[in-house]
Design an enzyme around this catalytic site. Structure first.
Site, PDB file in Angstrom:
ATOM      1  N   ASP A   1     -32.739  21.971   1.117  1.00  0.00           N
ATOM      2  CA  ASP A   1     -33.748  21.888  -0.400  1.00  0.00           C
ATOM      3  C   ASP A   1     -33.201  21.803  -1.373  1.00  0.00           C
ATOM      4  OD1 ASP A   1     -36.749  21.648  -0.511  1.00  0.00           O
ATOM      5  OD2 ASP A   1     -36.433  23.079  -1.191  1.00  0.00           O
TER       6      ASP A   1
ATOM      7  N   TYR B   1     -33.758  22.829 -10.556  1.00  0.00           N
ATOM      8  CA  TYR B   1     -32.535  23.455 -10.055  1.00  0.00           C
ATOM      9  C   TYR B   1     -31.126  23.444 -10.935  1.00  0.00           C
ATOM     10  CZ  TYR B   1     -35.819  24.456  -6.462  1.00  0.00           C
ATOM     11  OH  TYR B   1     -36.935  24.824  -5.868  1.00  0.00           O
TER      12      TYR B   1
ATOM     13  N   SER C   1     -45.011  19.215  -3.540  1.00  0.00           N
ATOM     14  CA  SER C   1     -44.822  20.688  -3.438  1.00  0.00           C
ATOM     15  C   SER C   1     -46.010  20.786  -4.497  1.00  0.00           C
ATOM     16  CB  SER C   1     -43.736  20.487  -4.072  1.00  0.00           C
ATOM     17  OG  SER C   1     -42.710  22.021  -3.461  1.00  0.00           O
TER      18      SER C   1
ATOM     19  N   LYS D   1     -33.290  32.021   1.655  1.00  0.00           N
ATOM     20  CA  LYS D   1     -32.277  31.625   1.501  1.00  0.00           C
ATOM     21  C   LYS D   1     -31.029  32.564   0.770  1.00  0.00           C
ATOM     22  CE  LYS D   1     -31.762  32.392  -3.396  1.00  0.00           C
ATOM     23  NZ  LYS D   1     -31.910  32.302  -5.074  1.00  0.00           N
TER      24      LYS D   1
ATOM     25  N   GLN E   1     -28.090  34.776  10.157  1.00  0.00           N
ATOM     26  CA  GLN E   1     -28.905  35.595  10.904  1.00  0.00           C
ATOM     27  C   GLN E   1     -31.396  34.422  10.492  1.00  0.00           C
ATOM     28  OE1 GLN E   1     -30.146  39.628   8.731  1.00  0.00           O
ATOM     29  NE2 GLN E   1     -28.322  40.210   9.794  1.00  0.00           N
TER      30      GLN E   1
END
Length: 268
Positions: free
Chosen positions: A52, A57, A148, A239, A248
Site C-alpha cells: 500500500d 508518502y 480513502s 507496517k 508475524q
C-alpha cells in the site's frame, strides 16, 4: 494467503504491508530517501505480495524499485497507490500528470488499486476526480478504483453519481476506533473495508487483554488484533521496519478466535 474478492471480481490479499516510512532516513515520514529498498526486500522475502503506497508518502519509487528488482513476476503483486488530494485537484491535467508520475515511480504500466486519498469540501471536484479514475479503470490502467478516508455521506456522493462503484474505502480501524458503523455501510453496499493503522489505539489495558487471548494460541497481541479484523473480512495493512515482526503479521491464519473472545476485543 487469503484473498478478498472485490465488487469488480478482482482479488486482493487480505493482508498487505503499509509503506509510508519505508526507505526513509530514521524511518520517519518526513525523512529523506535512503536509496535502498530494505523493508520491501524483507517483506517480499517474508511472503508479502500486497503493498500500500501513496503519492503523499513521497516514496513510491522505493516500492517500485523493490518490486521491480525482485524475482517475483509483477502480476503476482497487488499494488495500491493514491492520488494526493489534501488540497483537492487543481485541474484534470494535473491529476492525469500525477497518475503518470505514479506509474513511472512504481515502474509499472498498471496499478491494481488506485484511490482518492482524502475527501475535500468540493463535491463537483470530487466527482471530477472520480471520473478521472473511472476513465483509467475503463482503459485498464487501474484494475480497481476506490476511496480513502471517506465518511458515509462522502461515499454516498460517489455511489449516487459515479458510473463505477468504489471497490474499497480505506479507513481508520483499530482497537481505539473500530469504525463499525461505517464498515457496516460498506458491507451493505458491497464495498470492501481496508484498515489503515490496524495496530493502532492499543493502550496498556487493551494490550494486557489481547496478550491474555493470544497466549493460549501462542500468538502476540498484534496477531490477535489482525486476526480479529480479517475474521470480519477487513483487509489490513500493518507496517513494520523489523523483518521478524513483518513475518508475524502474516502468521495469523492458523488459529480462530471464539465468539466470546471477539466480543471482548470489540469492547476494548
Amino acid at each position: 494467503m487469503k484473498a478478498i474478492q472485490l465488487n469488480d471480481n478482482v482479488e486482493i490479499p487480505i493482508v498487505g504491508s503499509g509503506t509510508n516510512t519505508f526507505g526513509k532516513e530514521g524511518n520517519q515520514f518526513s525523512g529523506d530517501l535512503r536509496g535502498d529498498t530494505q523493508e520491501i526486500d524483507w517483506a517480499i522475502e517474508n511472503g508479502y505480495r500486497h503493498f500500500d503506497s501513496a503519492q503523499l508518502y513521497s516514496n513510491e519509487e522505493v516500492v517500485g524499485k523493490g518490486i521491480h528488482k525482485s524475482s517475483v513476476p509483477r502480476e503476482d503483486f497487488f499494488i495500491t497507490t493514491k492520488l494526493s488530494t489534501r488540497k483537492g485537484i487543481s485541474s484534470t491535467d494535473w491529476a492525469v500528470a500525477e497518475i503518470e508520475k505514479s506509474l513511472a515511480k512504481l515502474q509499472t504500466d498498471y496499478i491494481d488499486l488506485f484511490l482518492i486519498h482524502f475527501p475535500w469540501d468540493n463535491n463537483d471536484e470530487m466527482l471530477e476526480a472520480w471520473r478521472i479514475l473511472e476513465d483509467h479503470y475503463d482503459r485498464g490502467v487501474f484494475k480497481s478504483i476506490g476511496v480513502s478516508n471517506f465518511n458515509k455521506e462522502q461515499l454516498d456522493l460517489i455511489l449516487e453519481n459515479g458510473k463505477v462503484k468504489p471497490a474499497v474505502n480505506q479507513i481508520e480501524s483499530h482497537v481505539g476506533k473500530w469504525n463499525e458503523e461505517l464498515i457496516a455501510h460498506h458491507k451493505d453496499n458491497g464495498i470492501a473495508s481496508v484498515a489503515w493503522s490496524p495496530l493502532g489505539g492499543i493502550d496498556d489495558k487493551a494490550k494486557q487483554a489481547l496478550q491474555e487471548i493470544g497466549r493460549q494460541y501462542g500468538k502476540t497481541y498484534a496477531q490477535v488484533v489482525l486476526r480479529y479484523q480479517i475474521e470480519q473480512d477487513i483487509i489490513v495493512i500493518p507496517k513494520s521496519h523489523d523483518k521478524d515482526r513483518q513475518a508475524q503479521s502474516l502468521d495469523i491464519f492458523d488459529f480462530e478466535l471464539t465468539a466470546s473472545e471477539r466480543e471482548r476485543i470489540a469492547a476494548l
